[in-house]
Design a protein around this motif. Structure first.
Motif, PDB file in Angstrom:
ATOM      1  N   GLY A 192       0.934  -1.065  -0.084  1.00 32.09           N
ATOM      2  CA  GLY A 192      -0.194  -0.082   0.090  1.00 32.09           C
ATOM      3  C   GLY A 192       0.772   1.236  -0.197  1.00 32.09           C
ATOM      4  N   ASP A 193       1.957   1.185   0.877  1.00 30.60           N
ATOM      5  CA  ASP A 193       2.956   2.378   0.771  1.00 30.60           C
ATOM      6  C   ASP A 193       3.622   2.714  -0.390  1.00 30.60           C
ATOM      7  OD1 ASP A 193       1.962   2.891   3.464  1.00 30.60           O
ATOM      8  OD2 ASP A 193       3.549   2.007   4.346  1.00 30.60           O
ATOM      9  N   ARG A 194       4.128   1.688  -0.860  1.00 35.33           N
ATOM     10  CA  ARG A 194       4.625   1.642  -2.217  1.00 35.33           C
ATOM     11  C   ARG A 194       3.652   1.961  -3.300  1.00 35.33           C
ATOM     12  NH1 ARG A 194       6.844  -2.908   0.347  1.00 35.33           N
ATOM     13  NH2 ARG A 194       5.590  -4.537  -0.968  1.00 35.33           N
ATOM     14  N   VAL A 195       2.586   1.747  -3.529  1.00 33.39           N
ATOM     15  CA  VAL A 195       1.707   2.217  -4.141  1.00 33.39           C
ATOM     16  C   VAL A 195       1.383   3.785  -4.008  1.00 33.39           C
ATOM     17  CG1 VAL A 195      -0.789   2.325  -5.329  1.00 33.39           C
ATOM     18  CG2 VAL A 195       0.548   0.010  -4.641  1.00 33.39           C
ATOM     19  N   ARG A 196       1.236   4.353  -2.877  1.00 30.00           N
ATOM     20  CA  ARG A 196       0.938   5.777  -2.659  1.00 30.00           C
ATOM     21  C   ARG A 196       2.107   6.575  -3.010  1.00 30.00           C
ATOM     22  NH1 ARG A 196      -2.762   4.441   1.579  1.00 30.00           N
ATOM     23  NH2 ARG A 196      -1.166   3.100   2.471  1.00 30.00           N
ATOM     24  N   ALA A 197       3.414   5.845  -2.646  1.00 25.41           N
ATOM     25  CA  ALA A 197       4.741   6.591  -3.208  1.00 25.41           C
ATOM     26  C   ALA A 197       4.676   6.754  -4.597  1.00 25.41           C
ATOM     27  CB  ALA A 197       5.811   5.797  -2.378  1.00 25.41           C
ATOM     28  N   ALA A 198       4.305   5.689  -5.275  1.00 25.94           N
ATOM     29  CA  ALA A 198       4.577   5.747  -6.759  1.00 25.94           C
ATOM     30  C   ALA A 198       3.478   6.558  -7.431  1.00 25.94           C
ATOM     31  CB  ALA A 198       4.181   4.292  -7.328  1.00 25.94           C
ATOM     32  N   ALA A 199       2.215   6.854  -6.829  1.00 16.73           N
ATOM     33  CA  ALA A 199       1.142   7.449  -7.416  1.00 16.73           C
ATOM     34  C   ALA A 199       1.213   8.890  -6.783  1.00 16.73           C
ATOM     35  CB  ALA A 199      -0.125   6.727  -6.988  1.00 16.73           C
ATOM     36  N   GLY A 200       1.986   9.209  -5.866  1.00 14.28           N
ATOM     37  CA  GLY A 200       2.137  10.515  -5.298  1.00 14.28           C
ATOM     38  C   GLY A 200       0.843  10.670  -4.652  1.00 14.28           C
ATOM     39  N   GLY A 201       0.344   9.649  -3.936  1.00 12.63           N
ATOM     40  CA  GLY A 201      -0.940  10.050  -3.206  1.00 12.63           C
ATOM     41  C   GLY A 201      -1.992   8.621  -3.290  1.00 12.63           C
ATOM     42  N   PRO A 202      -3.304   8.767  -3.010  1.00 14.10           N
ATOM     43  CA  PRO A 202      -4.360   7.876  -3.199  1.00 14.10           C
ATOM     44  C   PRO A 202      -4.331   7.443  -4.866  1.00 14.10           C
ATOM     45  CG  PRO A 202      -5.400   9.647  -2.220  1.00 14.10           C
ATOM     46  CD  PRO A 202      -4.003   9.964  -2.501  1.00 14.10           C
ATOM     47  N   VAL A 203      -5.030   6.655  -5.261  1.00 11.97           N
ATOM     48  CA  VAL A 203      -5.464   6.153  -6.448  1.00 11.97           C
ATOM     49  C   VAL A 203      -6.954   6.267  -6.607  1.00 11.97           C
ATOM     50  CG1 VAL A 203      -3.396   4.861  -6.973  1.00 11.97           C
ATOM     51  CG2 VAL A 203      -5.369   3.774  -6.161  1.00 11.97           C
ATOM     52  N   ASP A 204      -7.515   6.317  -7.903  1.00 12.75           N
ATOM     53  CA  ASP A 204      -8.798   6.458  -8.331  1.00 12.75           C
ATOM     54  C   ASP A 204      -9.702   5.017  -8.148  1.00 12.75           C
ATOM     55  OD1 ASP A 204      -9.260   9.384  -9.212  1.00 12.75           O
ATOM     56  OD2 ASP A 204      -7.505   8.678 -10.169  1.00 12.75           O
ATOM     57  N   ALA A 205      -8.741   3.911  -8.439  1.00 13.97           N
ATOM     58  CA  ALA A 205      -9.200   2.615  -8.586  1.00 13.97           C
ATOM     59  C   ALA A 205      -8.243   1.632  -8.126  1.00 13.97           C
ATOM     60  CB  ALA A 205     -10.053   2.553  -9.597  1.00 13.97           C
ATOM     61  N   VAL A 206      -8.830   0.397  -7.569  1.00 21.15           N
ATOM     62  CA  VAL A 206      -7.598  -0.795  -7.527  1.00 21.15           C
ATOM     63  C   VAL A 206      -8.567  -1.931  -8.191  1.00 21.15           C
ATOM     64  CG1 VAL A 206      -6.945  -2.122  -5.797  1.00 21.15           C
ATOM     65  CG2 VAL A 206      -6.908   0.237  -5.240  1.00 21.15           C
ATOM     66  N   PHE A 207      -7.921  -2.606  -9.068  1.00 23.14           N
ATOM     67  CA  PHE A 207      -8.330  -3.814  -9.513  1.00 23.14           C
ATOM     68  C   PHE A 207      -7.391  -4.930  -8.910  1.00 23.14           C
ATOM     69  CE2 PHE A 207      -9.192  -6.375 -13.612  1.00 23.14           C
ATOM     70  CZ  PHE A 207      -9.998  -7.264 -13.131  1.00 23.14           C
ATOM     71  N   ASP A 208      -8.099  -5.591  -8.060  1.00 21.55           N
ATOM     72  CA  ASP A 208      -7.630  -6.683  -7.314  1.00 21.55           C
ATOM     73  C   ASP A 208      -7.313  -8.128  -7.933  1.00 21.55           C
ATOM     74  OD1 ASP A 208      -6.499  -8.438  -5.365  1.00 21.55           O
ATOM     75  OD2 ASP A 208      -8.255  -8.713  -4.275  1.00 21.55           O
TER      76      ASP A 208
END
Ligand SMILES: NC(=O)c1ccc[n+]([C@@H]2O[C@H](COP(=O)([O-])OP(=O)(O)OC[C@H]3O[C@@H](n4cnc5c(N)ncnc54)[C@H](OP(=O)(O)O)[C@@H]3O)[C@@H](O)[C@H]2O)c1
Length: 300
Positions: A192-208
């Motif tokens: 989760g932290d790696r995604v936030r760092a890569a996106a520069g914050g939250p994302v609009d959607a997650v496809f699990d």
């Protein structure tokens, strides 16, 4: 005809090539002479009896849910396709010489049979996930499990819609994710932290796609829990995420048409590893390992 069969539930060791009756298409269906059929995780789940609801196996089991091939019989009411046309899509017991297809699109002439066969289930599932999530240009989306069959198609389809895509994989597949246009992150603890760092914050959607990350961690990445859609974690609804199994929310004909167009435009590239029919068990073992890059495809 030759068809992949099993007469008891088990692992790839119980698979055998049997002599099966050639099927005929029902209303709205077509039959194809199979040129390639992909292996999906649902195949080994079915083989293991995991989809049987605890019931013993009745008769001979057959496998395969997508394929590409040449149309050789039309069911009642079918229009817009002729005997001799080259198609791909979703069907039943496709790991055989002939198979009945429920939904299809024309195979772009430039696309290899194996790649077209790989695009049926993965393409329809990816389109469904992105549509349910409303992914559009400018969105940032996280695909958890981006290097596998469904994930790699979802990554490229989202990019084609103008979204920014962050995707997870093992270390071995980071370069592959980069190759198909995603920003790679490693899955596992702290994803989760790696995604936030890569996106520069939250994302609009997650496809699990993989169903392995705790759903709360995925939900923490979006503003609304329903902006997480899972195809593989059937407990995800408890955290407010949406789960799709592909019944009423599936639009296979539209999805396959989109997939065909993306393939023809080279906006969708599917990495395939092919196996002659006789080596089906090997492909099943790799699929079962859960670390597939792209797709595994059986060739008659
Ligand atoms: N509900 C539906 O409608 C539907 C439709 C199609 C498929 N499915 C299900 O969706 C799942 C994926 O299908 P698939 O065809 O894409 O499978 P696949 O081709 O076998 O790919 C699995 C992917 O999961 C990744 N992965 C493994 N462990 C992970 C983890 N801890 N976190 C994140 N990713 C991880 C792997 O990445 P690495 O190789 O880098 O380890 C691999 O690329 C299966 O369970 C399948 O049954 C559901």
């Amino acid at each position: 005809m030759r068809a992949l069969e099993f007469t008891e539930y088990g692992g790839p060791e119980v698979l055998k090539w049997g002599d099966a009756p050639v099927p005929h298409p029902g209303s709205g269906q077509i039959r194809i002479a199979v040129r390639a059929a992909s292996v999906n995780p649902v195949d080994w789940k079915r083989l293991a009896g995991a989809m049987s609801g605890g019931q013993p196996l009745a008769g001979t089991g057959r496998l395969g849910s997508d394929a590409a091939g040449v149309v050789d019989e039309l069911g009642e009411g079918v229009t817009g396709v002729s005997v001799g046309d080259e198609v791909f899509g979703r069907g039943q017991n496709t790991q055989a010489e002939f198979a009945v297809m429920d939904s299809w699109a024309f195979k772009p002439p430039s696309i290899d049979w194996a790649v077209a066969a790989a695009a049926g289930i993965a393409g329809e599932t990816a389109e469904r996930g992105l549509r349910l999530l409303g992914v559009k240009a400018g969105h940032a989306i996280f695909v958890d499990g981006g290097a596998g069959g469904v994930g790699a198609v979802a990554v490229q389809m989202a990019l084609a819609r103008g979204a920014r895509v962050i995707a997870s994989s093992s270390e071995a597949n980071s370069d592959y994710l980069r190759e198909i246009g995603a920003i790679p992150v490693l899955y596992g603890e702290g994803v989760g932290d790696r995604v936030r760092a890569a996106a520069g914050g939250p994302v609009d959607a997650v496809f699990d796609v993989a169903g392995k990350t705790p759903i709360e961690e995925l939900v923490s990445l979006v503003s609304e829990p329903s902006q997480v859609v899972s195809i593989a974690n059937f407990g995800a609804a408890q955290a407010g995420a949406r789960v799709t199994g592909g019944a009423a929310d599936s639009r296979p004909t539209e999805a396959l048409a989109e997939v065909a167009q993306l393939l023809a435009q080279n906006k969708l590239v599917i990495k395939v590893q092919t196996f002659p029919f006789d080596r089906a068990a090997e492909a099943y073992r790799i699929s079962q390992s859960g670390h597939v890059r792209g797709k595994l495809v059986l060739i008659p």
